[in-house]
Write a protein that holds these residues in place. Structure first.
Motif, PDB file in Angstrom:
ATOM      1  N   ALA A 123      86.110 122.462  47.055  1.00 50.78           N
ATOM      2  CA  ALA A 123      86.671 121.448  45.543  1.00 50.78           C
ATOM      3  C   ALA A 123      86.460 119.652  46.101  1.00 50.78           C
ATOM      4  O   ALA A 123      86.799 119.262  45.869  1.00 50.78           O
ATOM      5  CB  ALA A 123      88.486 121.439  45.028  1.00 50.78           C
TER       6      ALA A 123
ATOM      7  N   ASP B 101      84.669 125.297  43.920  1.00 47.18           N
ATOM      8  CA  ASP B 101      84.340 123.926  42.195  1.00 47.18           C
ATOM      9  C   ASP B 101      83.437 123.112  42.005  1.00 47.18           C
ATOM     10  O   ASP B 101      82.560 122.754  41.065  1.00 47.18           O
ATOM     11  CB  ASP B 101      86.129 123.510  42.303  1.00 47.18           C
ATOM     12  CG  ASP B 101      85.856 122.399  40.481  1.00 47.18           C
ATOM     13  OD1 ASP B 101      85.484 123.216  39.616  1.00 47.18           O
ATOM     14  OD2 ASP B 101      85.975 121.178  40.919  1.00 47.18           O
TER      15      ASP B 101
ATOM     16  N   ASP C 162      90.885 116.400  60.927  1.00 49.96           N
ATOM     17  CA  ASP C 162      89.845 115.197  60.319  1.00 49.96           C
ATOM     18  C   ASP C 162      89.673 113.781  61.909  1.00 49.96           C
ATOM     19  O   ASP C 162      90.664 113.839  63.204  1.00 49.96           O
ATOM     20  CB  ASP C 162      91.322 114.418  59.585  1.00 49.96           C
ATOM     21  CG  ASP C 162      90.426 113.240  58.749  1.00 49.96           C
ATOM     22  OD1 ASP C 162      90.829 113.285  57.792  1.00 49.96           O
ATOM     23  OD2 ASP C 162      89.672 112.267  59.212  1.00 49.96           O
ATOM     24  N   PRO C 163      88.539 113.226  61.567  1.00 52.98           N
ATOM     25  CA  PRO C 163      88.012 112.363  62.630  1.00 52.98           C
ATOM     26  C   PRO C 163      88.573 111.114  62.933  1.00 52.98           C
ATOM     27  O   PRO C 163      89.092 110.235  63.545  1.00 52.98           O
ATOM     28  CB  PRO C 163      86.467 112.569  62.481  1.00 52.98           C
ATOM     29  CG  PRO C 163      86.300 112.575  61.369  1.00 52.98           C
ATOM     30  CD  PRO C 163      87.480 113.800  60.462  1.00 52.98           C
TER      31      PRO C 163
ATOM     32  N   HIS D  83      83.121 122.225  38.368  1.00 51.34           N
ATOM     33  CA  HIS D  83      83.494 120.868  39.053  1.00 51.34           C
ATOM     34  C   HIS D  83      84.556 120.292  37.718  1.00 51.34           C
ATOM     35  O   HIS D  83      83.951 119.414  37.077  1.00 51.34           O
ATOM     36  CB  HIS D  83      82.546 120.086  38.617  1.00 51.34           C
ATOM     37  CG  HIS D  83      82.953 119.130  40.079  1.00 51.34           C
ATOM     38  ND1 HIS D  83      81.336 118.186  40.302  1.00 51.34           N
ATOM     39  CD2 HIS D  83      83.318 118.429  40.241  1.00 51.34           C
ATOM     40  CE1 HIS D  83      82.000 117.552  41.629  1.00 51.34           C
ATOM     41  NE2 HIS D  83      82.909 117.421  41.490  1.00 51.34           N
TER      42      HIS D  83
ATOM     43  N   ARG E 245      93.538 112.056  50.888  1.00 53.85           N
ATOM     44  CA  ARG E 245      94.585 111.674  49.511  1.00 53.85           C
ATOM     45  C   ARG E 245      95.261 113.127  49.223  1.00 53.85           C
ATOM     46  O   ARG E 245      95.941 113.748  49.202  1.00 53.85           O
ATOM     47  CB  ARG E 245      93.918 110.802  48.754  1.00 53.85           C
ATOM     48  CG  ARG E 245      94.344 109.436  48.283  1.00 53.85           C
ATOM     49  CD  ARG E 245      93.400 108.860  47.532  1.00 53.85           C
ATOM     50  NE  ARG E 245      92.078 108.594  47.819  1.00 53.85           N
ATOM     51  CZ  ARG E 245      91.105 108.079  48.193  1.00 53.85           C
ATOM     52  NH1 ARG E 245      91.525 106.531  48.321  1.00 53.85           N
ATOM     53  NH2 ARG E 245      89.828 107.655  48.453  1.00 53.85           N
ATOM     54  N   ILE E 246      93.569 114.061  49.161  1.00 56.80           N
ATOM     55  CA  ILE E 246      93.263 115.291  48.822  1.00 56.80           C
ATOM     56  C   ILE E 246      94.337 116.234  49.208  1.00 56.80           C
ATOM     57  O   ILE E 246      94.941 116.956  49.707  1.00 56.80           O
ATOM     58  CB  ILE E 246      92.665 115.717  48.249  1.00 56.80           C
ATOM     59  CG1 ILE E 246      91.672 114.819  46.665  1.00 56.80           C
ATOM     60  CG2 ILE E 246      92.367 117.184  47.172  1.00 56.80           C
ATOM     61  CD1 ILE E 246      90.470 114.940  46.411  1.00 56.80           C
TER      62      ILE E 246
HETATM   63  P1  NAD Z   1      89.995 110.642  51.103  1.00 52.88           P
HETATM   64  O1  NAD Z   1      89.326 109.456  51.489  1.00 52.88           O
HETATM   65  O2  NAD Z   1      91.200 110.334  50.752  1.00 52.88           O
HETATM   66  O3  NAD Z   1      89.645 111.303  52.774  1.00 52.88           O
HETATM   67  C1  NAD Z   1      88.837 111.712  52.607  1.00 52.88           C
HETATM   68  C2  NAD Z   1      89.210 112.266  54.205  1.00 52.88           C
HETATM   69  O4  NAD Z   1      88.066 113.243  55.436  1.00 52.88           O
HETATM   70  C3  NAD Z   1      89.474 111.053  54.974  1.00 52.88           C
HETATM   71  O5  NAD Z   1      90.692 111.326  56.188  1.00 52.88           O
HETATM   72  C4  NAD Z   1      88.192 111.198  56.686  1.00 52.88           C
HETATM   73  O6  NAD Z   1      88.698 110.546  57.682  1.00 52.88           O
HETATM   74  C5  NAD Z   1      88.076 112.131  56.322  1.00 52.88           C
HETATM   75  N1  NAD Z   1      86.587 112.824  56.761  1.00 52.88           N
HETATM   76  C6  NAD Z   1      85.887 112.253  57.101  1.00 52.88           C
HETATM   77  N2  NAD Z   1      84.932 112.246  57.551  1.00 52.88           N
HETATM   78  C7  NAD Z   1      84.994 113.208  58.311  1.00 52.88           C
HETATM   79  C8  NAD Z   1      84.023 114.446  58.940  1.00 52.88           C
HETATM   80  N3  NAD Z   1      83.187 115.183  59.829  1.00 52.88           N
HETATM   81  N4  NAD Z   1      85.207 115.877  58.878  1.00 52.88           N
HETATM   82  C9  NAD Z   1      86.633 115.781  58.560  1.00 52.88           C
HETATM   83  N5  NAD Z   1      87.442 115.461  57.655  1.00 52.88           N
HETATM   84  C10 NAD Z   1      86.687 113.973  57.725  1.00 52.88           C
HETATM   85  O7  NAD Z   1      89.136 110.889  49.971  1.00 52.88           O
HETATM   86  P2  NAD Z   1      89.903 112.638  49.018  1.00 52.88           P
HETATM   87  O8  NAD Z   1      90.576 111.616  47.827  1.00 52.88           O
HETATM   88  O9  NAD Z   1      90.697 112.798  49.665  1.00 52.88           O
HETATM   89  O10 NAD Z   1      88.565 112.839  48.538  1.00 52.88           O
HETATM   90  C11 NAD Z   1      87.882 114.518  49.257  1.00 52.88           C
HETATM   91  C12 NAD Z   1      87.077 114.140  48.228  1.00 52.88           C
HETATM   92  O11 NAD Z   1      87.329 115.472  47.232  1.00 52.88           O
HETATM   93  C13 NAD Z   1      85.445 112.999  47.669  1.00 52.88           C
HETATM   94  O12 NAD Z   1      85.053 112.706  48.776  1.00 52.88           O
HETATM   95  C14 NAD Z   1      85.710 113.985  46.746  1.00 52.88           C
HETATM   96  O13 NAD Z   1      83.369 114.793  47.050  1.00 52.88           O
HETATM   97  C15 NAD Z   1      86.114 114.642  46.615  1.00 52.88           C
HETATM   98  N6  NAD Z   1      86.477 114.804  44.643  1.00 52.88           N
HETATM   99  C16 NAD Z   1      85.829 116.343  44.247  1.00 52.88           C
HETATM  100  C17 NAD Z   1      86.978 116.096  43.012  1.00 52.88           C
HETATM  101  C18 NAD Z   1      86.407 117.335  42.137  1.00 52.88           C
HETATM  102  O14 NAD Z   1      86.549 117.626  40.762  1.00 52.88           O
HETATM  103  N7  NAD Z   1      86.121 118.641  42.244  1.00 52.88           N
HETATM  104  C19 NAD Z   1      87.040 115.200  42.368  1.00 52.88           C
HETATM  105  C20 NAD Z   1      88.191 113.666  43.397  1.00 52.88           C
HETATM  106  C21 NAD Z   1      87.629 113.494  45.217  1.00 52.88           C
END
Ligand code: NAD
Length: 304
Positions: free
Chosen positions: A228, A254, A169-170, A278, A149-150
């Motif tokens: 982040a 972050d 991305d795997p 954070h 998503r991010i």
């Molecule tokens: P998401 O689940 O939508 O996306 C994560 C992606 O990572 C997925 O596409 C997954 O296939 C991929 N992935 C899994 N293992 C992997 C690997 N070994 N190598 C590469 N890619 C891999 O999650 P998101 O909503 O995009 O959020 C990502 C992360 O951001 C969250 O898990 C959280 O830890 C972090 N986050 C941080 C904040 C902040 O305040 N800084 C806020 C929200 C989320």
């Protein structure tokens, strides 16, 4: 039906629950003893990263049907205990995606143009123009590690900024990659080719210290690294070495292996690092979306 809100939520989330005809009880971050008392006759509990919804709370709330978490991580909820009692657990994983994406981009701009450094110098009365040579992001290669998503939100903006996009991305989503003009490559290639590397993977056993000494050495000496996602995805000691010895040019962080970052930490002594506490999801919009989304999901569960 009665809903306990046990953490601060946006007022619109309260409206969603009240408009659905529920009685709403609010108490900010009760301790376990107080939560046990408050939860004994409620149908739903809504929390954020706090308070903890323990097995004891779950087993002593006979009417409980759903636990809502405004935000992402579910580590403060005893999921096994909830599952055993057939209690649904809902959250709002996408609510902060745009906010985190914008923060990651803010960190990129900040490091590329040395904004935090320049600001510190100005306050010291130093006109550090010569030390503030930066670089443009347009035309550069952005490596996104974790295209969820991010990562996708960042890619949409980076495309508009004229950046080339490499993805790792795997579980590759080819359709979304095509939409943003991104190309999936192996992690090593992404690290070697990118001018900016940004991390957006979840913290798992497989992503713990994903960015270690060996991988930092693959990056360009002119490249910057943004984290982040979660602190332990980078080996901090290796990163400090990389920043001190010039294996990479800078970093925007972050999140940290230890939060809050200990006072006087090595990272705080480096001029080529920008640090934020954070705050990826700390926007009015993300907080509102998280509250409303989780309240709507709670209503859906309770109303069937
Ligand atoms: P998401 O689940 O939508 O996306 C994560 C992606 O990572 C997925 O596409 C997954 O296939 C991929 N992935 C899994 N293992 C992997 C690997 N070994 N190598 C590469 N890619 C891999 O999650 P998101 O909503 O995009 O959020 C990502 C992360 O951001 C969250 O898990 C959280 O830890 C972090 N986050 C941080 C904040 C902040 O305040 N800084 C806020 C929200 C989320």
């Amino acid at each position: 039906m009665k809903v306990l809100i046990a953490a601060p939520l946006h007022e619109k989330a309260f409206d969603v629950l009240k408009n659905a005809g529920f009685e709403v009880v609010y108490e900010e971050y009760p301790n376990e003893e107080r939560l046990l008392e408050l939860a004994k006759d409620v149908d739903a509990i809504i929390v954020r990263s706090k308070p903890k919804v323990t097995r004891k709370v779950i087993e002593n709330a006979p009417n409980l049907k759903v636990i809502g978490r405004a935000g992402v991580g579910l580590d403060n909820i005893d999921l096994d205990a909830a599952k055993e009692r057939g209690i649904e657990v809902v959250n709002s994983p996408g609510a902060s995606s745009r906010s985190v994406a914008e923060l990651a981009l803010a960190l990129m701009f900040n490091v590329a143009r040395k904004i935090a450094f320049a600001d510190r110098k100005m306050r010291e009365g130093v006109w550090a123009k010569k030390q503030c040579m930066g670089f443009e992001l347009e035309g550069k290669t952005l490596g996104i590690v974790g295209f969820g998503r991010i990562g996708y939100n960042i890619a949409k903006i980076a495309k508009a900024m004229g950046m080339s996009i490499l993805l790792y991305d795997p579980y590759p989503n080819e359709e979304r990659a095509k939409e943003v003009g991104g190309k999936f490559v192996e992690l090593e290639e992404l690290l070697k080719e990118s001018d900016v590397v940004t991390l957006h993977v979840p913290l798992l056993d497989s992503t713990y210290h994903l960015i270690n000494e060996e991988r930092l050495k693959l990056m360009k000496p002119t490249a910057i690294l943004i984290n982040a996602a979660r602190g332990p995805i980078i080996d901090t000691n290796a990163l400090v070495k990389a920043l001190k010895e010039g294996w990479i040019a800078g970093a925007g962080l972050d999140v940290f292996e230890e939060e809050p970052l200990p006072v006087g930490h090595e990272l705080t002594k480096l001029d080529n690092v920008v640090l934020t506490p954070h705050i990826g999801a700390s926007t009015v919009e993300a907080q509102m979306r998280a509250g409303v989304e989780v309240a709507e999901k709670v209503v859906k569960v309770l109303k069937g």
